[in-house]
Design a protein around this motif. Structure first.
Motif, PDB file in Angstrom:
ATOM      1  N   THR A  14      20.624  50.485  -0.497  1.00  0.00           N
ATOM      2  CA  THR A  14      20.166  51.787  -0.981  1.00  0.00           C
ATOM      3  C   THR A  14      20.929  52.241  -2.219  1.00  0.00           C
ATOM      4  N   ALA A  15      22.119  51.697  -2.434  1.00  0.00           N
ATOM      5  CA  ALA A  15      22.918  52.106  -3.593  1.00  0.00           C
ATOM      6  C   ALA A  15      22.591  51.300  -4.850  1.00  0.00           C
ATOM      7  N   TRP A  16      21.749  50.275  -4.722  1.00  0.00           N
ATOM      8  CA  TRP A  16      21.448  49.416  -5.865  1.00  0.00           C
ATOM      9  C   TRP A  16      19.947  49.299  -6.076  1.00  0.00           C
ATOM     10  N   ASP A  17      19.558  49.371  -7.333  1.00  0.00           N
ATOM     11  CA  ASP A  17      18.160  49.186  -7.728  1.00  0.00           C
ATOM     12  C   ASP A  17      18.045  47.834  -8.415  1.00  0.00           C
ATOM     13  N   LEU A  18      17.277  46.914  -7.822  1.00  0.00           N
ATOM     14  CA  LEU A  18      17.154  45.536  -8.328  1.00  0.00           C
ATOM     15  C   LEU A  18      15.813  45.342  -9.027  1.00  0.00           C
ATOM     16  N   ALA A  19      15.811  44.518 -10.053  1.00  0.00           N
ATOM     17  CA  ALA A  19      14.571  44.292 -10.797  1.00  0.00           C
ATOM     18  C   ALA A  19      14.613  42.949 -11.504  1.00  0.00           C
ATOM     19  N   VAL A  20      13.506  42.557 -12.062  1.00  0.00           N
ATOM     20  CA  VAL A  20      13.263  41.394 -12.921  1.00  0.00           C
ATOM     21  C   VAL A  20      13.980  40.120 -12.444  1.00  0.00           C
ATOM     22  N   PRO A  21      13.628  39.589 -11.283  1.00  0.00           N
ATOM     23  CA  PRO A  21      14.273  38.358 -10.810  1.00  0.00           C
ATOM     24  C   PRO A  21      13.906  37.165 -11.678  1.00  0.00           C
ATOM     25  N   ARG A  22      14.865  36.227 -11.799  1.00  0.00           N
ATOM     26  CA  ARG A  22      14.629  35.024 -12.618  1.00  0.00           C
ATOM     27  C   ARG A  22      15.444  33.868 -12.056  1.00  0.00           C
ATOM     28  N   TYR A  23      14.753  32.807 -11.613  1.00  0.00           N
ATOM     29  CA  TYR A  23      15.424  31.623 -11.076  1.00  0.00           C
ATOM     30  C   TYR A  23      16.075  30.819 -12.194  1.00  0.00           C
ATOM     31  N   SER A  24      17.239  30.251 -11.896  1.00  0.00           N
ATOM     32  CA  SER A  24      17.894  29.348 -12.839  1.00  0.00           C
ATOM     33  C   SER A  24      17.171  28.003 -12.831  1.00  0.00           C
ATOM     34  N   PRO A  25      17.213  27.245 -13.931  1.00  0.00           N
ATOM     35  CA  PRO A  25      16.563  25.936 -13.975  1.00  0.00           C
ATOM     36  C   PRO A  25      17.060  24.980 -12.890  1.00  0.00           C
ATOM     37  N   CYS A  26      18.345  25.111 -12.515  1.00  0.00           N
ATOM     38  CA  CYS A  26      18.872  24.231 -11.473  1.00  0.00           C
ATOM     39  C   CYS A  26      18.418  24.643 -10.079  1.00  0.00           C
ATOM     40  N   GLY A  27      17.860  25.854  -9.950  1.00  0.00           N
ATOM     41  CA  GLY A  27      17.364  26.318  -8.662  1.00  0.00           C
ATOM     42  C   GLY A  27      18.411  26.892  -7.735  1.00  0.00           C
ATOM     43  N   HIS A  28      19.672  26.968  -8.188  1.00  0.00           N
ATOM     44  CA  HIS A  28      20.751  27.431  -7.323  1.00  0.00           C
ATOM     45  C   HIS A  28      20.929  28.943  -7.373  1.00  0.00           C
ATOM     46  N   TRP A  29      20.546  29.564  -8.489  1.00  0.00           N
ATOM     47  CA  TRP A  29      20.800  30.977  -8.695  1.00  0.00           C
ATOM     48  C   TRP A  29      19.497  31.746  -8.914  1.00  0.00           C
ATOM     49  N   LEU A  30      19.558  33.011  -8.552  1.00  0.00           N
ATOM     50  CA  LEU A  30      18.506  33.953  -8.925  1.00  0.00           C
ATOM     51  C   LEU A  30      19.173  35.100  -9.671  1.00  0.00           C
ATOM     52  N   ALA A  31      18.821  35.276 -10.926  1.00  0.00           N
ATOM     53  CA  ALA A  31      19.368  36.375 -11.715  1.00  0.00           C
ATOM     54  C   ALA A  31      18.477  37.601 -11.565  1.00  0.00           C
ATOM     55  N   ALA A  32      19.049  38.763 -11.818  1.00  0.00           N
ATOM     56  CA  ALA A  32      18.290  40.012 -11.757  1.00  0.00           C
ATOM     57  C   ALA A  32      19.037  41.070 -12.550  1.00  0.00           C
TER      58      ALA A  32
END
Length: 530
Positions: A243-261
């Motif tokens: 509830t304290a964080w607003d997340l948006a615009v997810p983006r997977y890394s090419p290696c598939g290990h990370w999801l940026a936002a």
């Protein structure tokens, strides 16, 4: 001509962009796709038959370009935007979707055969056939009123489609089969979503991530969560929901290990900046990055080819740069300096990141460049050069003055063509909206200062307290003091202007739109007449 929607081919050798041209006599516009060559060469118009071709994206194999359009083809006229496919080497585009509610945005699946897309659907209906049938009935309705019990039924300048929600669907381009991935669930994309940045496809092709409002009643400004959908079995898993964080615009890394936002700590302050964040998809732990970096991250996000860095845009002191953040070192640096970057893409060429950047400045509308490491940017088009050679634009100057709270405040000046410092000139403040926005080194299509200055006046644009790109404290400072600090900043600008020999003290005025309109009304009620 307005340039937008730039996209690189996977190998970086070619690019595509949308170019909108205008006919003043007919009061009409037309948008076509153009092919650009990143190593030089003349652009080539790719589409000719459509009126509004946009959102172009290359297939992962680089053999086709998908785009959204509304056309008439083979005796069938689209009543809503559909997906079309075209080969970059030529030929006519072919309709890939026949979905009544239409296509809002899309992304390719890694197999190059399927496409995931967003559409406004009736949530109580099952299957594409039922949606198509309902759309036909909707198109034939006689009433024009809008009836709703939803709290969020409108966004910006348009109503949200009545009784509908925004779902993700899967299209098989070979068979035409469409599957609603959210069917039978309470999930929906944010109702203010206007691009494909709010969802992404894993490089393995077996799952996708999306941002959504987890509240029982969706509403604008509520914190968003990130959820991942595994396509096999349609299993949903919440990745981040706080509830304290607003997340948006997810983006997977090419290696598939990370999801940026992008993550905003709204529990700390509702004016919190967007920070970069990464989710470890193996441990499902996440962390915010760049806590001490005092600018706000804009979408979209792009990864470097080796998954070691993220690209994004952010405002800094009246300019919008393309930035690169190194995950290992935590360092931020400018990958391409504005003007104002209006769009970009990243591809791998010869083992290095190739950047495609669309940027404008106060002196020219958007231009497209290919940017390679260690080399000067290479311009790829000249759509507006001939026209601009026929137009005189005045000089632009950046001024810093002391405003409210003793803070340094930026003011931009746009002078008329042929400006004569020995003459007296009228002065007009053009006050930006927002307030979380900024006037700056850009060529806006609305409220363009050169148009105002062409009448012979000097245009002043003050980036008052609350403006973007000057740090969080500057942004947050006006909360509870709306009108007060901004008024002091604008009046400080007026004082500076009236010290100039060329300023006519009898002809000083102000205009503004949105929040700028509020400030003009505030000034009328709080300043004695000049």
């Amino acid at each position: 001509s307005r340039i937008g929607g730039v996209a690189l081919a996977p190998d970086g050798r070619r690019a595509v962009c949308a170019v909108t041209s205008y006919d003043i006599d007919d009061n009409s516009s037309r948008t076509a796709l153009w092919l650009l060559h990143t190593e030089g060469g003349a652009p080539r118009q790719l589409t000719h038959c459509g009126q509004k071709d946009g959102q172009a994206a290359w297939s992962p194999q680089g053999d086709r370009i998908a785009f959204v359009a509304r056309r008439e083809q083979q005796g069938h006229k689209d009543t809503s935007p559909q997906l079309y496919l075209i080969h970059p080497d030529g030929g006519e585009a072919q309709r890939a979707s026949h979905f009544g509610p239409g296509v809002e945005s899309f992304k390719w699946m890694p197999d190059g055969r399927r496409i995931v897309f967003a559409a406004w659907v009736w949530p109580q209906l099952a299957g594409a056939a039922a949606q198509n049938k309902q759309q036909k009935a909707w198109d034939k309705r006689k009433e024009t009123g809008y009836a709703t019990s939803q709290a969020q039924y409108r966004y910006w300048d348009h109503n949200i489609p009545q009784d509908r929600v925004l779902h993700l669907l899967l299209l098989d381009t070979k068979t035409g089969a469409i599957t609603d991935l959210f069917e039978g669930t309470a999930y929906e994309l944010p109702r203010e979503c206007d691009s494909n940045a709010t969802y992404d496809v894993h490089p393995g092709g077996q799952r996708l991530a999306f941002a959504h409002d987890p509240a029982a009643t969706p509403g604008l400004g509520q914190p968003m969560a990130l959820t991942e959908l595994r396509l096999r079995g349609r299993r949903f898993k919440t990745l981040v929901q706080e509830t304290a964080w607003d997340l948006a615009v997810p983006r997977y890394s090419p290696c598939g290990h990370w999801l940026a936002a992008a993550a905003a700590h709204v529990g700390r302050a509702h004016t919190a900046f967007n920070q970069l964040a990464v989710v470890d998809l193996k441990t499902h732990q996440w962390r915010a990055l760049g806590e001490g970096w005092d600018y706000s991250v804009d979408s979209p996000l792009r990864w470097s080819a080796d998954s070691s860095a993220l690209y994004f845009t952010a405002d800094e002191r009246g300019r919008c740069h393309l930035w690169r953040h190194e995950l290992a070192s935590g360092q931020f640096h400018i990958a391409h300096a504005g003007g104002s970057v209006q769009g970009f893409d990243v591809a791998t060429a010869h083992g290095q990141d190739l950047l495609l950047v669309a940027a404008d400045s106060a002196r020219h509308p958007t231009r497209v460049h290919a940017v390679r490491p260690g080399a000067a940017p290479l311009r790829l088009e000249h759509f507006n050069d001939r026209l601009l050679r026929e137009v005189d634009l005045g000089e632009v100057q950046e001024v810093t003055l002391q405003g409210a709270l003793g803070d340094a405040v930026q003011m931009w000046l746009t002078f008329p063509p042929g400006f004569n410092r020995r003459r007296k000139h009228a002065v007009t403040h053009v006050i930006h909206g927002g307030p979380y926005a900024a006037a700056g080194d850009t060529f806006p299509w609305r409220w363009n200062p050169h148009v105002f200055a062409a009448a012979g006046q000097v245009i002043a644009q003050v980036n008052f307290h609350g403006s973007s790109g000057f740090g969080w404290a500057f942004r947050h400072s006006l909360i509870g003091r709306q009108g007060e600090l901004e008024l002091q900043d604008i009046e400080a600008g007026t004082d500076w202007l009236l010290q100039q020999a060329w300023a006519d003290p009898e002809r000083v005025c102000a205009t503004g739109g949105s929040y700028g309109g509020f400030l003009v009304a505030w000034m009328n009620g709080h300043i004695p007449a000049w």
